[in-house]
Write an enzyme that holds these catalytic residues in place. Structure first.
Site, PDB file in Angstrom:
ATOM      1  N   ARG A   1      -7.138  -8.350  -9.250  1.00  8.05           N
ATOM      2  CA  ARG A   1      -7.746  -9.374  -9.387  1.00  8.05           C
ATOM      3  C   ARG A   1      -9.452  -9.251  -9.688  1.00  8.05           C
ATOM      4  O   ARG A   1      -9.912  -8.196  -9.490  1.00  8.05           O
ATOM      5  CB  ARG A   1      -7.620 -10.312  -8.462  1.00  8.05           C
ATOM      6  CG  ARG A   1      -7.991  -9.597  -6.981  1.00  8.05           C
ATOM      7  CD  ARG A   1      -8.181 -10.552  -5.867  1.00  8.05           C
ATOM      8  NE  ARG A   1      -8.205  -9.763  -4.590  1.00  8.05           N
ATOM      9  CZ  ARG A   1      -9.348  -9.251  -4.137  1.00  8.05           C
ATOM     10  NH1 ARG A   1     -10.329  -9.608  -4.500  1.00  8.05           N
ATOM     11  NH2 ARG A   1      -9.390  -8.536  -2.822  1.00  8.05           N
TER      12      ARG A   1
ATOM     13  N   GLU B   1      -2.595   6.973   8.063  1.00  8.60           N
ATOM     14  CA  GLU B   1      -3.651   7.663   7.135  1.00  8.60           C
ATOM     15  C   GLU B   1      -4.744   8.574   8.030  1.00  8.60           C
ATOM     16  O   GLU B   1      -4.936   8.096   9.174  1.00  8.60           O
ATOM     17  CB  GLU B   1      -4.647   6.813   6.385  1.00  8.60           C
ATOM     18  CG  GLU B   1      -3.866   6.460   5.201  1.00  8.60           C
ATOM     19  CD  GLU B   1      -4.786   5.561   4.243  1.00  8.60           C
ATOM     20  OE1 GLU B   1      -5.872   5.111   4.641  1.00  8.60           O
ATOM     21  OE2 GLU B   1      -4.562   5.022   3.048  1.00  8.60           O
TER      22      GLU B   1
ATOM     23  N   HIS C   1     -13.936  -3.759   8.931  1.00 12.21           N
ATOM     24  CA  HIS C   1     -13.391  -3.291   7.680  1.00 12.21           C
ATOM     25  C   HIS C   1     -13.445  -4.602   6.573  1.00 12.21           C
ATOM     26  O   HIS C   1     -12.781  -4.457   5.664  1.00 12.21           O
ATOM     27  CB  HIS C   1     -11.905  -3.012   7.660  1.00 12.21           C
ATOM     28  CG  HIS C   1     -11.704  -2.104   8.842  1.00 12.21           C
ATOM     29  ND1 HIS C   1     -12.023  -0.875   8.869  1.00 12.21           N
ATOM     30  CD2 HIS C   1     -11.133  -2.277  10.183  1.00 12.21           C
ATOM     31  CE1 HIS C   1     -11.917  -0.387  10.244  1.00 12.21           C
ATOM     32  NE2 HIS C   1     -11.216  -1.125  10.590  1.00 12.21           N
TER      33      HIS C   1
ATOM     34  N   LYS D   1       0.650  -1.220  -0.074  1.00 16.33           N
ATOM     35  CA  LYS D   1       0.011   0.181  -0.092  1.00 16.33           C
ATOM     36  C   LYS D   1       0.828   1.464  -0.067  1.00 16.33           C
ATOM     37  O   LYS D   1       0.598   2.419  -0.591  1.00 16.33           O
ATOM     38  CB  LYS D   1      -0.781  -0.117   1.202  1.00 16.33           C
ATOM     39  CG  LYS D   1      -2.145  -1.055   1.218  1.00 16.33           C
ATOM     40  CD  LYS D   1      -2.832  -0.898   2.400  1.00 16.33           C
ATOM     41  CE  LYS D   1      -3.709  -2.111   2.723  1.00 16.33           C
ATOM     42  NZ  LYS D   1      -4.897  -2.481   1.610  1.00 16.33           N
TER      43      LYS D   1
HETATM   44  P1  ADP Z   1     -13.064  -8.008  -2.399  1.00 16.79           P
HETATM   45  O1  ADP Z   1     -12.348  -7.072  -2.186  1.00 16.79           O
HETATM   46  O2  ADP Z   1     -12.847  -9.055  -3.664  1.00 16.79           O
HETATM   47  O3  ADP Z   1     -14.484  -8.207  -2.079  1.00 16.79           O
HETATM   48  P2  ADP Z   1     -12.456  -8.490   0.150  1.00 16.79           P
HETATM   49  O4  ADP Z   1     -11.421  -7.362   0.223  1.00 16.79           O
HETATM   50  O5  ADP Z   1     -13.622  -8.172   0.933  1.00 16.79           O
HETATM   51  O6  ADP Z   1     -12.592  -9.123  -1.295  1.00 16.79           O
HETATM   52  O7  ADP Z   1     -11.682 -10.011   0.703  1.00 16.79           O
HETATM   53  C1  ADP Z   1     -11.861 -11.156   0.157  1.00 16.79           C
HETATM   54  C2  ADP Z   1     -10.677 -11.797   0.497  1.00 16.79           C
HETATM   55  O8  ADP Z   1     -10.745 -12.619   1.249  1.00 16.79           O
HETATM   56  C3  ADP Z   1      -9.994 -12.293  -0.717  1.00 16.79           C
HETATM   57  O9  ADP Z   1      -9.275 -11.559  -1.385  1.00 16.79           O
HETATM   58  C4  ADP Z   1      -9.265 -13.567  -0.090  1.00 16.79           C
HETATM   59  O10 ADP Z   1      -7.974 -13.084   0.136  1.00 16.79           O
HETATM   60  C5  ADP Z   1      -9.932 -14.011   1.125  1.00 16.79           C
HETATM   61  N1  ADP Z   1     -10.996 -14.957   0.747  1.00 16.79           N
HETATM   62  C6  ADP Z   1     -12.448 -14.530   0.686  1.00 16.79           C
HETATM   63  N2  ADP Z   1     -13.119 -15.884   0.428  1.00 16.79           N
HETATM   64  C7  ADP Z   1     -11.871 -16.573   0.126  1.00 16.79           C
HETATM   65  C8  ADP Z   1     -12.153 -18.008  -0.690  1.00 16.79           C
HETATM   66  N3  ADP Z   1     -13.108 -18.546  -0.776  1.00 16.79           N
HETATM   67  N4  ADP Z   1     -11.033 -18.604  -0.838  1.00 16.79           N
HETATM   68  C9  ADP Z   1      -9.927 -17.971  -0.776  1.00 16.79           C
HETATM   69  N5  ADP Z   1      -9.766 -16.794  -0.159  1.00 16.79           N
HETATM   70  C10 ADP Z   1     -10.856 -16.026   0.100  1.00 16.79           C
HETATM   71  P1  ADP Z   2      -7.770  -4.021   2.997  1.00 15.85           P
HETATM   72  O1  ADP Z   2      -6.419  -4.168   2.283  1.00 15.85           O
HETATM   73  O2  ADP Z   2      -7.554  -4.502   4.262  1.00 15.85           O
HETATM   74  O3  ADP Z   2      -9.226  -4.165   2.055  1.00 15.85           O
HETATM   75  P2  ADP Z   2      -8.352  -1.115   2.554  1.00 15.85           P
HETATM   76  O4  ADP Z   2      -7.344  -0.218   2.696  1.00 15.85           O
HETATM   77  O5  ADP Z   2      -8.968  -1.385   1.489  1.00 15.85           O
HETATM   78  O6  ADP Z   2      -7.573  -2.413   3.368  1.00 15.85           O
HETATM   79  O7  ADP Z   2      -9.367  -0.750   3.696  1.00 15.85           O
HETATM   80  C1  ADP Z   2     -10.306  -1.444   4.075  1.00 15.85           C
HETATM   81  C2  ADP Z   2     -11.430  -0.770   4.528  1.00 15.85           C
HETATM   82  O8  ADP Z   2     -11.262  -0.010   5.849  1.00 15.85           O
HETATM   83  C3  ADP Z   2     -12.080   0.314   3.902  1.00 15.85           C
HETATM   84  O9  ADP Z   2     -13.090  -0.209   2.914  1.00 15.85           O
HETATM   85  C4  ADP Z   2     -12.738   1.144   4.600  1.00 15.85           C
HETATM   86  O10 ADP Z   2     -13.921   0.894   5.127  1.00 15.85           O
HETATM   87  C5  ADP Z   2     -11.790   1.085   5.936  1.00 15.85           C
HETATM   88  N1  ADP Z   2     -10.880   2.280   5.735  1.00 15.85           N
HETATM   89  C6  ADP Z   2      -9.418   2.209   5.019  1.00 15.85           C
HETATM   90  N2  ADP Z   2      -8.868   3.453   5.197  1.00 15.85           N
HETATM   91  C7  ADP Z   2      -9.788   4.349   5.833  1.00 15.85           C
HETATM   92  C8  ADP Z   2      -9.520   5.672   6.022  1.00 15.85           C
HETATM   93  N3  ADP Z   2      -8.496   6.540   5.766  1.00 15.85           N
HETATM   94  N4  ADP Z   2     -10.515   6.261   6.666  1.00 15.85           N
HETATM   95  C9  ADP Z   2     -11.580   5.587   7.180  1.00 15.85           C
HETATM   96  N5  ADP Z   2     -11.837   4.428   6.758  1.00 15.85           N
HETATM   97  C10 ADP Z   2     -11.018   3.606   5.923  1.00 15.85           C
HETATM   98 MG    MG Z   3      -9.392  -3.173   0.375  1.00 13.13          MG
END
Ligand code: ADP
Ligand code: ADP
Ligand code: MG
Length: 651
Positions: A297, A200, A235, A116
């Site tokens: 992906r 952040e 989250h 990130k």
């Molecule tokens: P997306 O952003 O695609 O909605 P999320 O950020 O909510 O996905 O997190 C989903 C993540 O959880 C996937 O990227 C994976 O790392 C893990 N995950 C969820 N379901 C599965 C599964 N059936 N098999 C493997 N990994 C999974």
């Molecule tokens: P991950 O890789 O675990 O998906 P993200 O950076 O996509 O991490 O953040 C996951 C979630 O956390 C976001 O969908 C949001 O709800 C919350 N989040 C992330 N960054 C912030 C921020 N700077 N302020 C408020 N909420 C945040």
């Molecule tokens: Mg995310």
């Protein structure tokens, strides 16, 4: 187009990819671990290959095994699904080195977006707005604390290698920073093998809005509109929808352009998602959203985009990987109606959302206009502790948001799951929540309303339990009638006469039962028109669906499951037939052996405790005697019918 594909994944996404691949005429090659030998994706694919033990680390995450299978089976390309190796640049490279095509972006693009901090630095250069904060290399706690102060509280500490919401900590006060930092770094090191974090600004009233992008290898890149994934817990996304409530053409244009710029900056090809956080208090604004990360992906929630665009995203992935051009220009991308997806999980919202594994005794999804269900399991299969306990994604499409949410809520309420607990009722309550329907929500919505959405189950559902007791009685009556008929006897009076259940006379009886594992006393009154069961004076409700399997009744009412069985420990019940061989009455774990070899026991003495379906089941001595043999050990898993011990009668 390719003629074959190796699907390097499992569960619903493997099934999803198989569907499109078959439609395109590809030979589908699946992989499976020990836990998945009978899985749905194995059955759906044209062929399936074993890759190792149940833990993902020893199977689905072992790149060399997957590549070996791909080679052996002659796969032309590899689709990674999501999760597992989908965002692993080394895997993508190894696939190419083995002469197969990776259905995903170039390894360099995966790498550029993998961490990130580096991704944010790159995006800043590309003119994409990023969340204000510190994403440099220095990790000294005092320095980071200074940075947090400069950014201004509240701040969010995030692992640079993060994913799945793990390791993130919101900090509201300067005094709390050190402790939160330590916690975040510890969790990051454990989850990702990398303790580095970034800081952040915590955006207030945050909305998670993401853009689906697609790029081909000929220099074209477009977006397929947005998805709003603001309904989250810890989250992690719970419900996703498209379009985002309150979205305007101006904001969509600005977000879409930023997402395309992000993709172009890393030479992207294929399907990807650029996630933004937007300040939601004043509604979505063209200058109030910031880049969070890019997922390189297919996303879990891609069906929402498919529903409003009519595009099969997996088909586009294959076509682009095969070198074809994007079939649409930006202004040709459709956006029709409204779609919403709910992630149905085997988990118990009334107990802090703990995963709830076990056999799916019954599983029925609703069908209906505008409904799509993507699942990787069927009735009879087992939700194991090895993988993500997702049961299905329920997707509803409608002419507008209200219709889509109505369809979703109804579909969830009509979903029948017996065995593991599920979040169906919680999701339905979310889909019906008035404030959410009014568009008044941000990522804190679920936390703020948790008490209403997932009330703690401190009281059993007595009306459902009573219905289950009635079913147990009816079941037993039928069994006795069958046995009587087999002996050539008249059916006679119900089971009362034949064993020790009748404790309160012949017109009524009390029946010790286990309701969700708790000992309770049910009452059954035998009236002229049939037995009437009650628990604590509450009689059976009408709106209960009952699933009976192996002497256990699953009573399903308003999305809640109540599990009822006869409390054998409360009965002088004969487990061993006449021969003194004590067998496990069901699959389960032998929790305790309550006697030693050579122990003398009286009839009714407690011999062993088995745990099945999270409930304890006590086995008692069918007659007075001596334990002459013990054939099992405490702690062991036992199969139904397995011999536990042998009792010889005292003469
Ligand atoms: P997306 O952003 O695609 O909605 P999320 O950020 O909510 O996905 O997190 C989903 C993540 O959880 C996937 O990227 C994976 O790392 C893990 N995950 C969820 N379901 C599965 C599964 N059936 N098999 C493997 N990994 C999974
Ligand atoms: P991950 O890789 O675990 O998906 P993200 O950076 O996509 O991490 O953040 C996951 C979630 O956390 C976001 O969908 C949001 O709800 C919350 N989040 C992330 N960054 C912030 C921020 N700077 N302020 C408020 N909420 C945040
Ligand atoms: Mg995310």
């Amino acid at each position: 187009m390719f003629s074959s594909v190796l699907i390097a994944n499992r569960g619903e996404i493997a099934c999803r990819v198989v569907r499109t691949a078959k439609r395109l005429g590809l030979r589908t090659i699946a992989v499976y671990s020990d836990a998945d030998a009978n899985a749905l994706h194995v059955r759906l694919a044209d062929e399936a290959h074993y890759i190792g033990p149940a833990p993902a680390r020893e199977s689905y995450l072992v790149a060399e095994r997957l590549i070996a299978v791909g080679r052996k089976a002659g796969a032309e390309c590899v689709h990674p699904g999501y999760g597992f190796l989908a965002e692993n640049a080394e895997f993508a490279e190894a696939v190419a080195a083995a002469g197969m095509t990776f259905v995903g972006p170039p390894p360099a693009a995966i790498r550029a977006m993998g961490l990130k901090d580096a991704a944010k630095a790159l995006m800043e250069k590309a003119g994409v707005p990023v969340v204000p904060g510190y994403h440099g290399e220095l990790q000294d706690p005092r320095f980071l604390k200074e940075k947090a102060y400069e950014i201004g509280y509240p701040v969010l500490i995030k692992p640079v290698a993060g994913g799945g919401g793990k390791g993130m900590r919101r900090v509201d006060r300067h005094a709390d920073f050190e402790e939160a930092l330590q916690g975040a770094m510890r969790e990051a090191a454990a989850a990702f093998g990398d303790s580095r974090v970034l800081i952040e600004k915590y955006i207030s009233a945050p909305r998670h809005v993401e853009i689906q992008i697609f790029a081909d290898a000929h220099g074209h890149c477009i977006h397929l509109n947005e998805r709003d994934c603001s309904l989250q817990r810890r989250h992690q996304k719970v419900i996703e929808e498209a379009p985002a409530p309150g979205m305007t053409p101006a904001v969509r244009g600005a977000m879409g352009a930023a997402a395309v710029a992000a993709a172009r900056a890393v030479g992207y090809v294929g399907a990807g998602t650029v996630e933004f956080i937007a300040a939601g208090a004043e509604g979505l604004q063209p200058d109030a959203f910031w880049f969070l990360e890019m997922n390189t992906r297919l996303q879990v929630e891609h069906p929402v985009t498919e529903a409003v665009t009519g595009i099969d995203l997996v088909e586009w992935q294959f076509r682009i990987a095969a070198g074809e051009r994007l079939p649409l220009a930006q202004d040709e991308v459709p956006l029709v109606g409204h779609a919403v997806e709910a992630r149905l999980y085997a988990e118990d919202p009334t107990r802090g959302f703990v995963p709830s594994t076990g056999r799916l005794v019954a599983l029925e999804f609703p069908r209906g206009e505008g409904l799509r269900v993507d699942s990787g399991v069927e009735a009879g299969m087992t939700v194991t502790p090895y993988y993500d306990p997702m049961i299905a994604k329920i997707v509803a499409h409608g002419a507008d948001r209200t219709q889509a949410l109505d369809r979703l809520a109804e579909a969830l309420e009509r979903t029948l799951i017996a065995g593991p607990r599920s979040n169906a009722a919680f999701l339905a309550a979310l889909a019906r929540a008035p404030a959410f329907r009014a568009g008044d929500f941000d990522t804190g919505f679920i936390d703020r309303h948790l008490a209403d959405l997932a009330p703690a189950a401190d009281e059993p559902d007595r009306a459902a339990a009573a219905a289950a007791v009635a079913a147990l009685v009816a079941d037993e009556q039928r069994r006795l009638a069958r046995e009587a008929a087999a002996r050539g006897e008249p059916a006679g009076s119900p089971w009362l006469a034949t064993d020790g259940f009748a404790l309160a006379g012949s017109s009524a009886m009390v029946l010790p039962v286990l309701v969700d594992g708790e000992r309770r006393i049910a009452r059954v009154a035998f009236r002229a028109d049939g037995p009437v069961a009650s628990l604590d004076g509450v009689v059976a409700a009408e709106d209960v669906r009952l699933v009976v399997a192996d002497g256990v009744v699953y009573a399903l009412r308003r999305g809640r499951q109540t599990v009822v069985q006869i409390d054998e420990s409360g009965l002088d019940h004969d487990h061993g037939g006449g021969d003194g061989v004590i067998r496990a009455p069901m699959h389960g774990k032998l929790l305790a052996l309550l006697v030693d070899k050579n122990a003398a026991v009286d009839k009714g003495h407690r011999l062993a405790v088995i745990e099945a379906m999270k409930m304890e089941h006590t086995l008692v001595a069918p007659f007075s005697g001596v334990v002459v043999e013990i054939s099992a050990t405490a702690g062991q898993q036992v199969a139904e019918g397995a011999v536990l011990m042998v009792l010889a009668p005292t003469v």
